[in-house]
Motif scaffolding. Structure first.
Motif, PDB file in Angstrom:
ATOM      1  N   LYS A   1       0.938  -1.235  -0.110  1.00 24.07           N
ATOM      2  CA  LYS A   1       0.042   0.053  -0.069  1.00 24.07           C
ATOM      3  C   LYS A   1       0.809   1.386   0.079  1.00 24.07           C
ATOM      4  CE  LYS A   1      -3.324  -0.267   3.120  1.00 24.07           C
ATOM      5  NZ  LYS A   1      -4.123  -0.244   4.367  1.00 24.07           N
ATOM      6  N   LEU A   2       1.421   1.572  -1.177  1.00 21.21           N
ATOM      7  CA  LEU A   2       2.537   2.607  -1.248  1.00 21.21           C
ATOM      8  C   LEU A   2       1.910   3.753  -2.412  1.00 21.21           C
ATOM      9  CD1 LEU A   2       5.628   0.602  -1.609  1.00 21.21           C
ATOM     10  CD2 LEU A   2       4.730   1.686   0.592  1.00 21.21           C
ATOM     11  N   PRO A   3       2.118   4.926  -2.206  1.00 21.76           N
ATOM     12  CA  PRO A   3       1.509   5.896  -3.149  1.00 21.76           C
ATOM     13  C   PRO A   3       1.675   5.629  -4.599  1.00 21.76           C
ATOM     14  CG  PRO A   3       2.983   6.930  -1.347  1.00 21.76           C
ATOM     15  CD  PRO A   3       3.274   5.361  -1.300  1.00 21.76           C
ATOM     16  N   ILE A   4       2.813   5.399  -5.171  1.00 22.53           N
ATOM     17  CA  ILE A   4       3.149   5.183  -6.549  1.00 22.53           C
ATOM     18  C   ILE A   4       3.086   3.891  -7.314  1.00 22.53           C
ATOM     19  CG2 ILE A   4       4.552   6.053  -8.492  1.00 22.53           C
ATOM     20  CD1 ILE A   4       5.319   8.492  -6.729  1.00 22.53           C
ATOM     21  N   ILE A   5       4.271   3.154  -6.622  1.00 22.57           N
ATOM     22  CA  ILE A   5       4.366   1.929  -7.278  1.00 22.57           C
ATOM     23  C   ILE A   5       4.252   0.777  -6.087  1.00 22.57           C
ATOM     24  CG2 ILE A   5       6.240   0.192  -8.141  1.00 22.57           C
ATOM     25  CD1 ILE A   5       7.796   2.567  -9.151  1.00 22.57           C
ATOM     26  N   ASN A   6       3.392  -0.093  -6.565  1.00 22.57           N
ATOM     27  CA  ASN A   6       2.955  -1.389  -5.530  1.00 22.57           C
ATOM     28  C   ASN A   6       3.153  -2.610  -6.222  1.00 22.57           C
ATOM     29  OD1 ASN A   6       1.420  -0.192  -2.817  1.00 22.57           O
ATOM     30  ND2 ASN A   6       0.880   1.117  -4.533  1.00 22.57           N
ATOM     31  N   PHE A   7       3.100  -3.582  -5.551  1.00 23.75           N
ATOM     32  CA  PHE A   7       3.192  -4.946  -5.899  1.00 23.75           C
ATOM     33  C   PHE A   7       2.234  -5.788  -5.322  1.00 23.75           C
ATOM     34  CE2 PHE A   7       7.438  -2.970  -5.819  1.00 23.75           C
ATOM     35  CZ  PHE A   7       7.968  -3.413  -6.836  1.00 23.75           C
ATOM     36  N   TYR A   8       1.816  -6.877  -6.278  1.00 24.63           N
ATOM     37  CA  TYR A   8       0.722  -7.667  -5.737  1.00 24.63           C
ATOM     38  C   TYR A   8       0.966  -9.131  -6.103  1.00 24.63           C
ATOM     39  CZ  TYR A   8      -1.019  -6.932 -10.471  1.00 24.63           C
ATOM     40  OH  TYR A   8      -1.216  -6.845 -11.675  1.00 24.63           O
ATOM     41  N   GLY A   9       0.313 -10.020  -5.358  1.00 23.63           N
ATOM     42  CA  GLY A   9       0.217 -11.440  -5.831  1.00 23.63           C
ATOM     43  C   GLY A   9      -0.683 -12.123  -5.343  1.00 23.63           C
ATOM     44  N   GLY A  10      -1.183 -13.277  -5.973  1.00 24.99           N
ATOM     45  CA  GLY A  10      -2.458 -14.307  -5.563  1.00 24.99           C
ATOM     46  C   GLY A  10      -2.365 -15.407  -5.813  1.00 24.99           C
ATOM     47  N   LEU A  11      -3.080 -16.336  -4.884  1.00 28.12           N
ATOM     48  CA  LEU A  11      -3.009 -17.557  -5.122  1.00 28.12           C
ATOM     49  C   LEU A  11      -4.453 -18.213  -5.045  1.00 28.12           C
ATOM     50  CD1 LEU A  11      -1.547 -20.372  -4.940  1.00 28.12           C
ATOM     51  CD2 LEU A  11      -1.909 -20.345  -2.219  1.00 28.12           C
ATOM     52  N   GLY A  12      -4.971 -18.832  -6.127  1.00 29.44           N
ATOM     53  CA  GLY A  12      -6.322 -19.041  -6.182  1.00 29.44           C
ATOM     54  C   GLY A  12      -6.649 -20.565  -6.792  1.00 29.44           C
ATOM     55  N   TYR A  13      -7.790 -20.529  -7.468  1.00 31.46           N
ATOM     56  CA  TYR A  13      -8.141 -21.524  -7.941  1.00 31.46           C
ATOM     57  C   TYR A  13      -9.310 -21.274  -9.300  1.00 31.46           C
ATOM     58  CZ  TYR A  13     -10.358 -26.395  -8.632  1.00 31.46           C
ATOM     59  OH  TYR A  13     -10.740 -27.590  -9.345  1.00 31.46           O
TER      60      TYR A  13
END
Length: 344
Positions: free
Chosen positions: A258-270
């Motif tokens: 949760k940053l102002p400009i650049i963020n990273f995300y990831g997910g695990l699912g089905y």
């Protein structure tokens, strides 16, 4: 050879008929045609199902009340290294009439050989059917089995659509995706879907100071499309087309910074999905042992897929403009790019 049947109508600009058309297989009889087309078309349906199930999120940080984002999302679902999806083994013992023209140089007929699926690149596989059309009168018809997308240098299944996301009550965000129905001379395609995202970290007292967000996402997508076949000298008819309906569900747990400009995300699912493909129209065999045979709306195919997915991505936010890129590892890996315009 022109391109053939790109993912059963997911796009319009890359679809056209083939010189060795899939409907030539009707010259081998209705049972052989059904068996061959099922093996030929099934992998492209699988790739399409994985393709349209992607792209539901670009952050785990749910939008506040009335916050919104409009996104243009494109997916490239790769099958470049999936040899098992680009070809299948055709054993003539499993067919009633279909035979390979090729021999081993000693006069022995080839009976088992890898052939292309609609994703593959194997070309020039010559086959024939032979039989009596009258007492003492034998006829033979030869034709090429169809190749696939890889023969044209295409090693991915694309999809694209618009997606709108809006924040509702605390931590909840709804999403709607759609592709308005597009029609050309040969292709008709449309897509819609709905999803919901709920941020679990919004319920924690330290929500405002935590550097990460965690969400759960559920999304449903439906695609419908048709592709008209091209008449050939071997098989003619009217209204020859493939009609496809696809449905997918995606269930994912997502974490992001949760940053102002650049963020990273990831997910695990089905994900789970199914497609129903109908071969429609009238098919009249013009030559060979089945000449004068006519088949109308001959058969349907069903494809079902399911599996675990995992992805990682990054998002750049510059005021109301946002750009995200992520890569998903699954049965068919996917690269997604989103151009987003949002408020709050």
């Amino acid at each position: 050879m022109k391109k053939i049947l790109l993912l059963l109508c997911l796009t319009t600009v890359m679809v056209s008929s083939a010189q060795s058309n899939p409907n030539d297989i009707f010259a081998a009889g209705i049972n052989d045609a059904e068996q061959f087309l099922n093996d030929y078309l099934n992998p492209v349906s699988e790739g399409a199902l994985y393709s349209i199930s992607n792209g539901w999120y670009n952050t785990a940080d749910a939008k506040p009340l009335l916050g919104f984002e409009i996104s243009i999302i494109g997916n490239m679902t790769s099958f470049k290294n999936k040899e098992d999806k680009q070809s299948f083994i055709l054993d003539t013992a499993d067919y009633e009439n279909l035979q390979f023209v090729e021999t081993d140089g000693q006069g022995n007929r080839t009976t088992v050989k890898p052939v292309s699926t609609a994703l593959g690149e194997i070309e020039g596989i010559r086959v024939f059917v032979e039989g009596e059309v009258a007492p003492g009168v034998t006829t033979r018809e030869e034709f090429d089995l169809p190749s696939g997308l890889a023969a044209e240098g295409i090693t991915f299944v694309p999809s694209a659509y618009l997606q709108v996301s809006m924040g509702l009550i605390k931590g909840t965000e709804v999403k709607v995706r759609f592709l308005p129905k597009i029609e050309t001379e040969d292709v008709s395609v449309g897509l819609y879907g709905v999803g919901i995202q709920h941020e679990l970290t919004k319920h924690l007292p330290a929500d405002k100071v935590l550097p990460i967000a965690v969400s759960a996402v559920v999304g449903y997508t439906h695609l419908s499309g048709t592709y008209d076949f091209t008449n050939t000298n071997v098989v003619q008819g009217e209204n020859q087309k493939v009609d496809t309906n696809m449905d997918t569900w995606a269930f994912q747990a997502v974490v992001s910074t949760k940053l102002p400009i650049i963020n990273f995300y990831g997910g695990l699912g089905y994900m789970t999905g199914k497609s129903n493909t109908d071969i429609l129209g009238t098919y009249r065999v013009q030559s060979g042992p089945f000449q004068s045979q006519t088949y109308t709306d001959p058969f349907s195919f069903k494809t079902e897929v399911s599996g675990v997915t995992a992805n990682i991505g990054t998002k750049l936010k510059l005021g109301f403009f946002r750009l995200n890129v992520d890569y998903t590892i699954a049965e068919f890996n996917n690269l997604a790019v989103g151009v987003n315009f949002g408020f709050r």
